[in-house]
Design a protein around this motif. Structure first.
Motif, PDB file in Angstrom:
ATOM      1  N   GLU A  75       0.773  -1.153   0.133  1.00  0.00           N
ATOM      2  CA  GLU A  75      -0.055   0.006  -0.161  1.00  0.00           C
ATOM      3  C   GLU A  75       1.073   1.391  -0.190  1.00  0.00           C
ATOM      4  O   GLU A  75       0.588   2.099  -0.742  1.00  0.00           O
ATOM      5  CB  GLU A  75      -0.811  -0.045   1.140  1.00  0.00           C
ATOM      6  N   GLY A  76       1.868   1.258   0.711  1.00  0.00           N
ATOM      7  CA  GLY A  76       2.834   2.491   0.867  1.00  0.00           C
ATOM      8  C   GLY A  76       3.398   2.744  -0.663  1.00  0.00           C
ATOM      9  O   GLY A  76       3.416   3.697  -1.056  1.00  0.00           O
ATOM     10  N   ALA A  77       3.882   1.589  -0.977  1.00  0.00           N
ATOM     11  CA  ALA A  77       4.309   1.865  -2.553  1.00  0.00           C
ATOM     12  C   ALA A  77       3.646   2.305  -3.692  1.00  0.00           C
ATOM     13  O   ALA A  77       3.639   3.044  -4.359  1.00  0.00           O
ATOM     14  CB  ALA A  77       5.008   0.621  -3.079  1.00  0.00           C
ATOM     15  N   LEU A  78       1.951   1.868  -3.470  1.00  0.00           N
ATOM     16  CA  LEU A  78       0.967   2.224  -4.312  1.00  0.00           C
ATOM     17  C   LEU A  78       0.838   3.778  -4.075  1.00  0.00           C
ATOM     18  O   LEU A  78       0.706   4.372  -5.179  1.00  0.00           O
ATOM     19  CB  LEU A  78      -0.193   1.315  -4.117  1.00  0.00           C
ATOM     20  N   LYS A  79       0.692   4.263  -2.885  1.00  0.00           N
ATOM     21  CA  LYS A  79       0.478   5.458  -2.546  1.00  0.00           C
ATOM     22  C   LYS A  79       1.627   6.441  -2.769  1.00  0.00           C
ATOM     23  O   LYS A  79       1.383   7.591  -3.808  1.00  0.00           O
ATOM     24  CB  LYS A  79       0.282   5.506  -1.154  1.00  0.00           C
ATOM     25  N   LEU A  80       2.786   5.848  -2.840  1.00  0.00           N
ATOM     26  CA  LEU A  80       3.935   6.818  -3.342  1.00  0.00           C
ATOM     27  C   LEU A  80       3.860   6.824  -4.983  1.00  0.00           C
ATOM     28  O   LEU A  80       4.113   8.022  -5.454  1.00  0.00           O
ATOM     29  CB  LEU A  80       5.308   6.113  -2.582  1.00  0.00           C
ATOM     30  N   LYS A  81       3.741   5.828  -5.591  1.00  0.00           N
ATOM     31  CA  LYS A  81       3.540   5.742  -7.258  1.00  0.00           C
ATOM     32  C   LYS A  81       2.547   6.711  -7.688  1.00  0.00           C
ATOM     33  O   LYS A  81       3.005   7.704  -8.636  1.00  0.00           O
ATOM     34  CB  LYS A  81       3.364   4.682  -7.658  1.00  0.00           C
ATOM     35  N   GLU A  82       1.512   6.686  -6.878  1.00  0.00           N
ATOM     36  CA  GLU A  82       0.224   7.201  -7.711  1.00  0.00           C
ATOM     37  C   GLU A  82       0.161   8.747  -7.388  1.00  0.00           C
ATOM     38  O   GLU A  82      -0.265   9.543  -8.231  1.00  0.00           O
ATOM     39  CB  GLU A  82      -1.066   6.523  -6.868  1.00  0.00           C
ATOM     40  N   ILE A  83       0.716   8.951  -6.275  1.00  0.00           N
ATOM     41  CA  ILE A  83       0.748  10.671  -6.269  1.00  0.00           C
ATOM     42  C   ILE A  83       2.034  11.457  -6.429  1.00  0.00           C
ATOM     43  O   ILE A  83       2.003  12.601  -6.757  1.00  0.00           O
ATOM     44  CB  ILE A  83      -0.091  10.936  -4.922  1.00  0.00           C
ATOM     45  N   SER A  84       3.222  10.865  -6.202  1.00  0.00           N
ATOM     46  CA  SER A  84       4.438  11.480  -6.328  1.00  0.00           C
ATOM     47  C   SER A  84       5.229  11.167  -7.714  1.00  0.00           C
ATOM     48  O   SER A  84       6.051  11.814  -8.309  1.00  0.00           O
ATOM     49  CB  SER A  84       5.366  11.117  -5.201  1.00  0.00           C
ATOM     50  N   TYR A  85       4.496  10.197  -8.350  1.00  0.00           N
ATOM     51  CA  TYR A  85       4.996   9.417  -9.554  1.00  0.00           C
ATOM     52  C   TYR A  85       6.317   9.115  -9.350  1.00  0.00           C
ATOM     53  O   TYR A  85       7.192   8.968 -10.376  1.00  0.00           O
ATOM     54  CB  TYR A  85       5.114  10.391 -10.763  1.00  0.00           C
ATOM     55  N   ILE A  86       6.978   8.747  -8.170  1.00  0.00           N
ATOM     56  CA  ILE A  86       8.273   8.096  -7.940  1.00  0.00           C
ATOM     57  C   ILE A  86       8.051   6.604  -8.004  1.00  0.00           C
ATOM     58  O   ILE A  86       6.948   6.276  -7.320  1.00  0.00           O
ATOM     59  CB  ILE A  86       8.782   8.681  -6.837  1.00  0.00           C
ATOM     60  N   ASP A 126      -4.775  15.801  -5.290  1.00  0.00           N
ATOM     61  CA  ASP A 126      -6.004  15.103  -5.170  1.00  0.00           C
ATOM     62  C   ASP A 126      -6.304  14.464  -6.648  1.00  0.00           C
ATOM     63  O   ASP A 126      -7.195  13.738  -6.532  1.00  0.00           O
ATOM     64  CB  ASP A 126      -6.856  16.202  -4.650  1.00  0.00           C
ATOM     65  N   GLN A 127      -5.707  14.936  -7.758  1.00  0.00           N
ATOM     66  CA  GLN A 127      -6.034  14.429  -8.684  1.00  0.00           C
ATOM     67  C   GLN A 127      -5.034  14.045  -9.626  1.00  0.00           C
ATOM     68  O   GLN A 127      -4.668  14.435 -10.834  1.00  0.00           O
ATOM     69  CB  GLN A 127      -6.842  15.461  -9.545  1.00  0.00           C
ATOM     70  N   PRO A 128      -4.065  12.972  -9.247  1.00  0.00           N
ATOM     71  CA  PRO A 128      -2.967  12.600 -10.161  1.00  0.00           C
ATOM     72  C   PRO A 128      -3.450  12.194 -11.536  1.00  0.00           C
ATOM     73  O   PRO A 128      -4.318  11.689 -11.853  1.00  0.00           O
ATOM     74  CB  PRO A 128      -2.427  11.304  -9.283  1.00  0.00           C
ATOM     75  N   ARG A 129      -2.286  12.557 -12.318  1.00  0.00           N
ATOM     76  CA  ARG A 129      -2.515  12.028 -13.846  1.00  0.00           C
ATOM     77  C   ARG A 129      -2.865  10.777 -14.098  1.00  0.00           C
ATOM     78  O   ARG A 129      -2.547   9.862 -13.494  1.00  0.00           O
ATOM     79  CB  ARG A 129      -1.304  12.515 -14.570  1.00  0.00           C
ATOM     80  N   ASN A 130      -3.756  10.646 -15.040  1.00  0.00           N
ATOM     81  CA  ASN A 130      -4.243   9.319 -15.665  1.00  0.00           C
ATOM     82  C   ASN A 130      -5.080   8.374 -14.628  1.00  0.00           C
ATOM     83  O   ASN A 130      -5.353   7.300 -15.111  1.00  0.00           O
ATOM     84  CB  ASN A 130      -2.811   8.402 -15.879  1.00  0.00           C
ATOM     85  N   LEU A 131      -5.386   8.857 -13.639  1.00  0.00           N
ATOM     86  CA  LEU A 131      -6.274   8.120 -12.578  1.00  0.00           C
ATOM     87  C   LEU A 131      -7.575   8.672 -12.415  1.00  0.00           C
ATOM     88  O   LEU A 131      -7.661   9.775 -12.511  1.00  0.00           O
ATOM     89  CB  LEU A 131      -5.655   7.976 -11.199  1.00  0.00           C
ATOM     90  N   ALA A 132      -8.548   7.658 -12.323  1.00  0.00           N
ATOM     91  CA  ALA A 132      -9.927   8.064 -11.875  1.00  0.00           C
ATOM     92  C   ALA A 132     -10.111   7.655 -10.572  1.00  0.00           C
ATOM     93  O   ALA A 132      -9.662   6.742 -10.058  1.00  0.00           O
ATOM     94  CB  ALA A 132     -10.885   7.291 -12.674  1.00  0.00           C
ATOM     95  N   LYS A 133     -11.108   8.255  -9.855  1.00  0.00           N
ATOM     96  CA  LYS A 133     -11.297   7.870  -8.557  1.00  0.00           C
ATOM     97  C   LYS A 133     -12.279   6.568  -8.437  1.00  0.00           C
ATOM     98  O   LYS A 133     -12.000   5.531  -7.652  1.00  0.00           O
ATOM     99  CB  LYS A 133     -12.488   8.982  -7.741  1.00  0.00           C
ATOM    100  N   SER A 134     -13.025   6.482  -9.570  1.00  0.00           N
ATOM    101  CA  SER A 134     -13.904   4.965  -9.546  1.00  0.00           C
ATOM    102  C   SER A 134     -13.729   4.463 -10.938  1.00  0.00           C
ATOM    103  O   SER A 134     -13.797   5.176 -12.159  1.00  0.00           O
ATOM    104  CB  SER A 134     -15.146   5.367  -9.147  1.00  0.00           C
ATOM    105  N   VAL A 135     -13.082   3.258 -10.831  1.00  0.00           N
ATOM    106  CA  VAL A 135     -12.488   2.668 -12.232  1.00  0.00           C
ATOM    107  C   VAL A 135     -13.704   1.705 -12.475  1.00  0.00           C
ATOM    108  O   VAL A 135     -13.734   0.445 -12.150  1.00  0.00           O
ATOM    109  CB  VAL A 135     -11.427   1.926 -12.069  1.00  0.00           C
ATOM    110  N   THR A 136     -14.943   2.330 -13.475  1.00  0.00           N
ATOM    111  CA  THR A 136     -16.104   1.450 -13.853  1.00  0.00           C
ATOM    112  C   THR A 136     -15.941   0.702 -15.220  1.00  0.00           C
ATOM    113  O   THR A 136     -16.662   0.148 -15.424  1.00  0.00           O
ATOM    114  CB  THR A 136     -17.265   2.313 -13.856  1.00  0.00           C
ATOM    115  N   VAL A 137     -14.757   1.004 -15.648  1.00  0.00           N
ATOM    116  CA  VAL A 137     -14.422   0.238 -16.965  1.00  0.00           C
ATOM    117  C   VAL A 137     -13.374  -0.576 -16.869  1.00  0.00           C
ATOM    118  O   VAL A 137     -12.537  -0.356 -15.830  1.00  0.00           O
ATOM    119  CB  VAL A 137     -14.273   1.047 -18.116  1.00  0.00           C
TER     120      VAL A 137
END
Ligand code: M6R
Length: 364
Positions: free
Chosen positions: A236-247, A352-363
């Motif tokens: 979870e820590g790794a996911l969070k870092l990737k998703e919002i810091s792009y590291i 709050d709105q990182p690139r390429n991501l959606a809050k809810s992935v409905t597809v």
């Protein structure tokens, strides 16, 4: 409304002591010190197998729950990525239970997994934040996590409230299976009631983490390590870092370090180690020694005993109060989230709105 915070994510991180106390308030009988769930559409004592399926952060909450359900309920559990589960056609014997976990309750793969499980005669428990969602409607029983609206794309308070709900469900299984005594249950309930206070303590690490984040913001890659229930927390820590810091970051079980990722370690590679002083702490100490010997920088998230027992070289420590093992994943989530948050703020990303991501992935 972000209140006094710069981002919804910060607001949602800081809200956790309060929202998690609502979640526990809903599933605990405080006077009797027992867990009290809504009526379940199965007899927990008879359940022979549990499958858990979800995506992203919700999956990692499920991966923590796997340890709890197996320990408290002595029932075998398998946890799967929903997009794999739905197509793998895993045989599910009738009489089993499937737990689906979703903040939005609309994630396409998780919903498809729910439908597959029902076709296989499973009783489906949905652990959701949005009670009017499709997943909530189609499940046999809904356990709402009561986190309130989560606006930040990065899931924070939903994760810890999912953990709180799943912890209560695990204790209910433990009781039904006769594994936990009444005294064991009281003790666990008392530990759960301490979580909001412990989270408030954990939030006080924020200024220290802000300083540490300067090192992380310079890194190209970051490794997260944990064992037991802290292994999913490393993921979870790794996911969070990737998703919002792009590291780029990866989470690994400590025991896997020698099986590959150790080759990456050098002075440029920070390693975040999530390790309260538990019965396998000394194994994690050897992991840290291996990292330190190769010049890796270690950030150790631990408690006072762990801080004392850790190797002295190359370790920066974030110290949380001592607490029962079962509540660790909930409380340790706070520094893990703050590490990602402060690093992202330094990187100047859209937190709050990182690139390429959606809050809810409905597809798919
Ligand atoms: O709404 P869900 O909980 O089903 O969403 C699952 C994932 O898409 C979600 O947790 C995602 O990984 C988050 N952005 C992580 O912070």
């Amino acid at each position: 409304d972000k209140g006094n915070h710069r981002h919804f994510m910060a607001k949602e991180i800081y809200e956790q002591p309060e929202v998690i106390s609502h979640t526990f308030g809903h599933y605990l009988d405080l006077a009797d010190e027992t867990v009290s769930l809504p009526e379940l559409p199965f007899d927990a004592k008879e359940v022979q197998h549990i499958s858990i399926t979800a995506c992203g952060t919700a999956l990692y909450a499920g991966a923590v729950a796997e340890y709890w359900l197996e320990r408290f309920g002595r029932v075998p559990v398998s946890t799967d990525i929903a997009s794999e589960f739905r197509y793998r056609e895993t045989p599910l014997a009738p009489g089993g239970v499937t737990i689906v976990i979703s903040q939005s309750g609309e994630t396409a793969d998780t919903l498809a997994s729910l439908r597959y499980a029902k076709e296989c005669g499973q009783k489906v428990v949905a652990v959701v934040n949005v009670p009017t969602s499709t997943i909530a409607r189609e499940a046999d029983v809904v356990l709402p996590i009561l986190a309130g609206p989560e606006i930040g794309v990065a899931s924070t308070k939903a994760f810890t409230c999912q953990l709180a709900t799943l912890a209560c469900l695990s204790v209910a299984f433990g009781r039904a299976k006769g594994v936990l005594s009444a005294e064991d249950e009281h003790k666990l309930v008392r530990a759960f009631m301490e979580v909001p206070r412990l989270m408030t303590e954990a939030l006080k690490l924020s200024p220290e983490i802000e300083v540490l984040a300067r090192t992380l913001a310079k890194a190209r890659d970051v490794l997260y390590l944990g064992r037991g229930t802290n292994y999913p927390l490393a993921l979870e820590g790794a996911l969070k870092l990737k998703e919002i810091s792009y590291i780029h970051a990866e989470g690994y079980a400590g025991g896997e370090l020698k099986h590959g990722p150790i080759a990456l370690i050098d002075e440029k590679m920070p390693v975040v180690v999530i390790a309260p002083h538990d019965r396998i702490f000394d194994k994690t100490v050897s992991n840290m020694e291996e990292v330190a010997a190769r010049g890796g920088k270690i950030i150790l998230v631990t408690d006072p005993k762990g801080a004392e027992a850790a190797p002295v070289n190359a370790v920066q420590k974030l110290i949380l109060p001592e607490m029962p093992a079962t509540v660790c994943p909930m409380v340790y989530s706070i520094p893990v989230q703050l590490i990602a948050y402060h690093t992202a703020v330094i990187m100047g990303t859209d937190v709050d709105q990182p690139r390429n991501l959606a809050k809810s992935v409905t597809v798919e």
